[in-house]
Design an enzyme around this catalytic site. Structure first.
Site, PDB file in Angstrom:
ATOM      1  N   GLU A 182       0.821  -1.211   0.000  1.00 49.79           N
ATOM      2  CA  GLU A 182       0.000   0.000   0.000  1.00 49.79           C
ATOM      3  C   GLU A 182       0.856   1.262   0.000  1.00 49.79           C
ATOM      4  OE1 GLU A 182      -3.159   0.340  -0.447  1.00 49.79           O
ATOM      5  OE2 GLU A 182      -3.572  -1.800  -0.491  1.00 49.79           O
TER       6      GLU A 182
ATOM      7  N   TYR B  36      -6.516   5.667   4.772  1.00 51.37           N
ATOM      8  CA  TYR B  36      -6.684   4.674   3.718  1.00 51.37           C
ATOM      9  C   TYR B  36      -5.802   3.447   3.960  1.00 51.37           C
ATOM     10  CZ  TYR B  36      -5.943   2.464  -0.807  1.00 51.37           C
ATOM     11  OH  TYR B  36      -5.804   1.553  -1.812  1.00 51.37           O
TER      12      TYR B  36
ATOM     13  N   ASP C 236      -9.680   5.303  -0.918  1.00 45.50           N
ATOM     14  CA  ASP C 236      -8.844   5.846  -1.973  1.00 45.50           C
ATOM     15  C   ASP C 236      -9.626   6.081  -3.257  1.00 45.50           C
ATOM     16  OD1 ASP C 236      -6.481   4.761  -4.262  1.00 45.50           O
ATOM     17  OD2 ASP C 236      -6.149   6.520  -3.008  1.00 45.50           O
TER      18      ASP C 236
END
Length: 349
Positions: free
Chosen positions: A34, A117, A135
């Site tokens: 991520e 997020y 996101d």
């Protein structure tokens, strides 16, 4: 499951990409992926991801990694503050959580470099915690035909509530992953979404109104400040002269050619500044460098400068001499200098 989540998850199960961090979806692997994917396309990030987790397989290895080696592993991804924050977070994880990322959204959110997020992605995918990964706000902006400006906090809160409203509490991870995959493959940013293959097309109000391509609404970003930069590419019998950047701020702690920001210098002015650093460049020929540009988040560097060769001498304070192998293997030159790095490697052959 709901009207959105059921067709979305079914579509995801049939169309999901086989990505390495999905094959082994540990909290650590999800975290690394991520952070890498915040500013990088999946296809570009995959080789970096596989090399990174092979070298640093868990938070303990990341926490203990030499910072220069860590920056070298990250070289090419840019935004080096991301990996610096990852190391700080890994050190906290080792001190406070026994070397394992905590199965708690608030605890994840409190770690350096982990925002809403990323915390939501780790919590939902690794631990099954119902938390939004927001996101892809554009998916719900198009789905609801919303004119809310997604750069505004109120709109973000509104869409976060929508993500949670549609989330199946028993399958938050697949739902969030499906939303991410839809945003990456179908409900595309900056252009026409692929509505003809979207599993949510029948219920998309933006598509029905003919507005899908115009959504989401977002305030235009301000113009980037243009910053002139003068660089000196200096070679000698010991290799190329590199300068360490300050430990804080833009490109913190990385290596660069000797340079000066916010100024365009003549050859004579550059020679005077090099002499002030303690470098003997008597008789050196100052060959102009090709212009180069690099765009950061808030500024744009316009680079120019000079190449010169100097006799053997000690490196000035804050600088090192580096040979070709060292330049390739040990010293991290960020992407801002890729044009000049190629020139340096040519000179060192």
């Amino acid at each position: 499951m709901g009207a959105v989540s059921e067709p979305l998850i079914q579509w995801f199960e049939l169309n999901r990409r086989l990505l390495p961090f999905r094959q082994e979806p540990s909290a650590y692997h999800i975290w690394v992926s991520e952070i890498m994917l915040q500013q990088t396309r999946v296809s570009a990030a995959l080789p970096y991801y596989e090399r990174f987790v092979a070298e640093l397989p868990d938070p303990a290895a990341l926490a203990a990694c030499d910072p220069d080696k860590l920056r070298k592993l990250w070289q090419g991804l840019g935004y080096y503050s991301r990996v610096a924050n990852m190391q700080k977070a890994a050190q906290i994880v080792c001190r406070q959580y026994g070397g394992q990322l905590p199965a708690d959204y608030a605890a994840l959110r409190a770690l350096p470099g982990i925002g809403d997020y990323t915390a939501g992605a780790i919590a939902s995918i690794a631990f099954g915690i119902p938390a939004p990964a927001v996101d892809v706000l554009r998916v719900f902006a198009r789905l609801d035909n919303s004119s809310a400006d997604i750069t505004k906090p109120a709109a973000k809160r509104e869409f976060t509530a929508r993500v949670l409203e549609e989330m199946p509490k028993e399958r938050p991870g697949p739902y969030n992953e499906a939303l991410m995959e839809l945003g990456a493959l179908v409900c595309l940013p900056n252009g026409a979404p692929k509505c003809e293959v979207c599993p949510l097309a029948a219920q998309c109000k933006g598509r029905a109104a003919g507005r899908a391509e115009q959504l989401p609404v977002k305030t235009a970003k301000p113009e980037k400040a243009l910053v002139p930069v003068t660089a000196a590419l200096i070679t000698g019998p010991q290799g190329v002269l590199l300068q360490r950047r300050p430990s804080k701020g833009l490109l913190a702690g990385l290596w660069q050619p000797v340079l000066w920001e916010d100024t365009i210098l003549t050859a004579a002015e550059t020679a005077a500044r090099l002499a002030a650093l303690g470098l003997d460049c008597t008789g050196a020929h100052f060959t102009p460098l090709p212009a180069a540009k690099h765009i950061f988040t808030h500024i744009e560097w316009h680079q120019s400068g000079y190449f010169l060769a100097v006799p053997e001498q000690p490196a000035p304070a804050g600088c090192v001499w580096a040979g070709k192998e060292q330049l390739e293997a040990a010293y991290t030159l960020p992407g801002a200098f890729k044009v000049y790095k190629k020139l340096l490697l040519t000179k060192l052959l």
